[in-house]
Design an enzyme around this catalytic site. Structure first.
Site, short mmCIF file in Angstrom:
data_model
loop_
_atom_site.label_atom_id
_atom_site.label_comp_id
_atom_site.label_asym_id
_atom_site.label_seq_id
_atom_site.Cartn_x
_atom_site.Cartn_y
_atom_site.Cartn_z
N LEU A 1 0.83 -1.19 0.00
CA LEU A 1 0.00 0.00 0.00
C LEU A 1 0.87 1.25 0.00
O LEU A 1 2.09 1.18 0.12
CB LEU A 1 -0.93 -0.03 1.21
N LYS B 1 15.31 0.43 3.98
CA LYS B 1 14.68 0.99 2.79
C LYS B 1 14.74 2.52 2.80
O LYS B 1 15.05 3.16 1.79
CB LYS B 1 13.23 0.52 2.69
N PRO C 1 1.97 4.91 5.44
CA PRO C 1 1.56 4.41 6.75
C PRO C 1 0.07 4.56 7.02
O PRO C 1 -0.55 3.66 7.61
CB PRO C 1 2.39 5.25 7.73
#
Length: 263
Positions: free
Chosen positions: A60, A161, A63
């Protein structure tokens, strides 16, 4: 083959889901905007998608999206289920997800490096964080999507990341600015690009002029915001936000935007 629920069929999610289906996993998918299943078995809600799944994969945007969708399916996760979140949400959000896990459910954070092409061919780099047992179980699934680098405990994949994206995005913005300055100084663009590409910035120059990448500027700005950092990353984010017209274009569009902005 474990039964997988895949939530989020955006630019990256759809080809990733197709990879898992092609590998033979029984797969159910869900997407916020309907009509994206494209031949895959779709569910009407996140709860319906994860019901009975051994593994749940979420891919997605940010957050807030992960938190909202998680609120719609976590109660349906059975003891023994494994949740692999492959979104770029940062370690703080991963910790918040861990705090709301039902008993007996494990979570692996596994954001990826790569674009739509590698997502379709299994050429992504996957940064995986989590407990060893959860990582062992996630490994065969993640290997269908790319090269897996184990980073450490929960949140470690999400953290690495952001480190990588902070360096890459800021470097692309810096190369774009340097090329804009080259024009002001009378240095031909092809000469500046050739010389930069022959030195230690070769990889950054290649990414700044990539014609087959698909990483929207708005998501790059989001990753910089999650990374935090000091003045350099903050300045790079401001550069991206200063050009809203390219928000949905690949990061390489910032090079042309900077040149146009300086006339």
């Amino acid at each position: 083959m474990e039964k997988i629920a895949f939530l989020g069929l955006g630019r990256m999610g759809l080809p990733m889901a197709r990879r898992l289906a092609a590998a033979g996993h029984p797969l159910t998918v869900w997407n916020r905007s309907p009509g994206r299943a494209d031949g895959l078995t779709g569910a009407a809600t996140p709860a319906e998608a994860v019901r009975g799944a051994d593994v749940v994969v979420t891919m997605l945007a940010d957050p807030a999206a992960v938190t909202e969708v998680a609120g719609r399916f976590t109660a349906e996760l059975a003891p023994g289920a494994l949740w692999i979140d492959m979104s770029s949400i940062g370690p703080a959000a991963v910790a918040a997800l861990h705090a709301r896990l039902p008993d007996g459910v494990a979570l692996v954070d596994a954001p990826v490096i790569g674009s739509v092409g590698p997502a379709a061919t299994g050429g992504l780099t996957v940064f995986a964080g989590g407990e060893d047992a959860a990582l062992d179980r996630a490994q065969p699934v993640l290997e269908q999507l790319g090269r897996v680098r184990r980073c450490g405990g929960p949140g470690a994949g999400a953290a690495l990341k952001l480190v990588v994206m902070g360096a890459m995005v800021a470097s692309v913005a810096a190369v774009g600015e340097a090329l804009a300055v080259a024009g002001e100084l009378g240095v031909p663009q092809d000469v500046a690009r050739e010389v930069l590409a022959a030195g230690p910035l070769a990889g950054v120059v290649a990414r700044a002029h990539s014609a087959d990448s698909d990483f929207p500027v708005r998501l790059a700005a989001k990753d910089l915001a999650l990374a935090g950092g000091g003045p350099v990353l903050a300045a790079a984010r401001e550069v991206l936000l200063a050009h809203p017209s390219i928000a949905d274009e690949d990061l390489s569009a910032v090079v042309g935007a900077l040149r146009r902005a300086r006339g």
